[in-house]
Design a protein around this motif. Structure first.
Motif, short mmCIF file in Angstrom:
data_model
loop_
_atom_site.label_atom_id
_atom_site.label_comp_id
_atom_site.label_asym_id
_atom_site.label_seq_id
_atom_site.Cartn_x
_atom_site.Cartn_y
_atom_site.Cartn_z
N LYS A 63 0.80 -1.22 0.00
CA LYS A 63 0.00 0.00 0.00
C LYS A 63 0.84 1.27 0.00
CE LYS A 63 -3.11 2.47 3.11
NZ LYS A 63 -3.74 2.42 4.42
N TYR A 64 1.96 1.26 0.69
CA TYR A 64 2.75 2.48 0.86
C TYR A 64 3.69 2.70 -0.32
CZ TYR A 64 0.95 2.14 5.55
OH TYR A 64 0.11 2.06 6.61
N PRO A 65 3.90 3.97 -0.69
CA PRO A 65 4.80 4.27 -1.81
C PRO A 65 6.20 3.70 -1.64
CG PRO A 65 3.57 6.24 -1.17
CD PRO A 65 3.27 5.17 -0.15
N VAL A 66 6.70 3.64 -0.42
CA VAL A 66 8.05 3.14 -0.19
C VAL A 66 8.17 1.65 -0.56
CG1 VAL A 66 7.73 2.48 2.24
CG2 VAL A 66 9.97 3.23 1.45
N THR A 159 8.22 6.29 8.80
CA THR A 159 8.57 6.26 7.38
C THR A 159 8.13 4.99 6.67
OG1 THR A 159 10.72 5.23 7.77
CG2 THR A 159 10.63 7.66 7.82
N LYS A 160 7.79 3.96 7.44
CA LYS A 160 7.36 2.65 6.92
C LYS A 160 8.51 1.87 6.29
CE LYS A 160 3.18 4.06 7.83
NZ LYS A 160 2.85 4.14 9.21
N LYS A 161 9.74 2.33 6.44
CA LYS A 161 10.91 1.65 5.86
C LYS A 161 11.44 0.61 6.83
CE LYS A 161 12.55 5.51 3.06
NZ LYS A 161 13.65 6.45 2.84
N MET A 162 11.98 -0.47 6.24
CA MET A 162 12.61 -1.50 7.06
C MET A 162 13.97 -0.97 7.54
SD MET A 162 13.83 -5.42 6.19
CE MET A 162 12.23 -6.03 5.76
N VAL A 163 14.20 -1.05 8.85
CA VAL A 163 15.48 -0.59 9.39
C VAL A 163 16.38 -1.76 9.76
CG1 VAL A 163 14.63 1.64 10.18
CG2 VAL A 163 14.51 -0.31 11.73
#
Length: 186
Positions: A63-66, A159-163
């Protein structure tokens, strides 16, 4: 007779080499900072209404652009790029917590006489993420007598990014024990 120029040149080279060896080391100095600079700074005071289950479903649906760049990937590649629970897992954990709390969620498995922790996350290693940053923690594993399989992923809430993330497979040693009959013989 020895050439005086060669002797002088040798002495100069020797003196220079000796001075380099015995010279004082030079250290660069930086001004100490009172605050650590993080790529993902603390955000524990912010309110994020999205639940862990809502985020997990949005992650699976891209769903998220990232996460849009994964739409073109094959299913197998997608499962390694985006966290997916192990289908017949023993345990699935989904939590929203602070990054510093992740270290306490290790599972200990035994392989013969060796205790192993998974995931063995050291938050000091991840110096780009503030310990007070909100994250989603996903963890899935299957632990049997023959093997251990595990996957985990940590996503930034904002940010919804994997860290951080990873997976492991550990076959377990088959230790045979001596069996005795009723009289104590092998």
């Amino acid at each position: 007779m020895k050439n005086p120029i060669l002797i002088s040149l040798s002495m100069v080279i020797f003196s220079f080499s000796l001075s380099m060896l015995l010279g004082n080391p030079v250290y660069a100095q930086t001004t100490p900072s009172d605050k650590n600079e993080y790529l993902y700074p603390a955000n524990k005071e912010k309110v994020f209404d999205e639940t862990v289950d809502e985020f997990y479903q949005a992650l699976r649906d891209l769903k998220y652009p990232v996460h849009q760049r994964y739409k073109q990937k094959l299913k197998q590649e997608l499962d390694t790029a985006i966290f997916k629970e192990i289908s017949d897992s023993s345990v699935n954990i989904k939590k929203k917590l602070l990054f510093k709390e992740v270290e306490g969620l290790n599972y200990i498995t035994i392989d013969g006489n060796i205790l192993r922790t998974y995931p063995d996350i050291d938050i000091n290693y991840h110096q780009t993420v503030s310990p007070d940053r909100q994250v989603y923690f996903f963890y899935s594993f299957k632990d049997t007598e023959k093997e251990f399989r595990g996957r985990y992923a940590i996503y930034d809430v904002e940010t919804k990014k994997m860290v951080a993330g990873g997976g492991t497979y550990m076959p377990k040693l088959n230790l045979t024990r001596n069996t005795y009959d009723k009289e104590g013989n092998n």
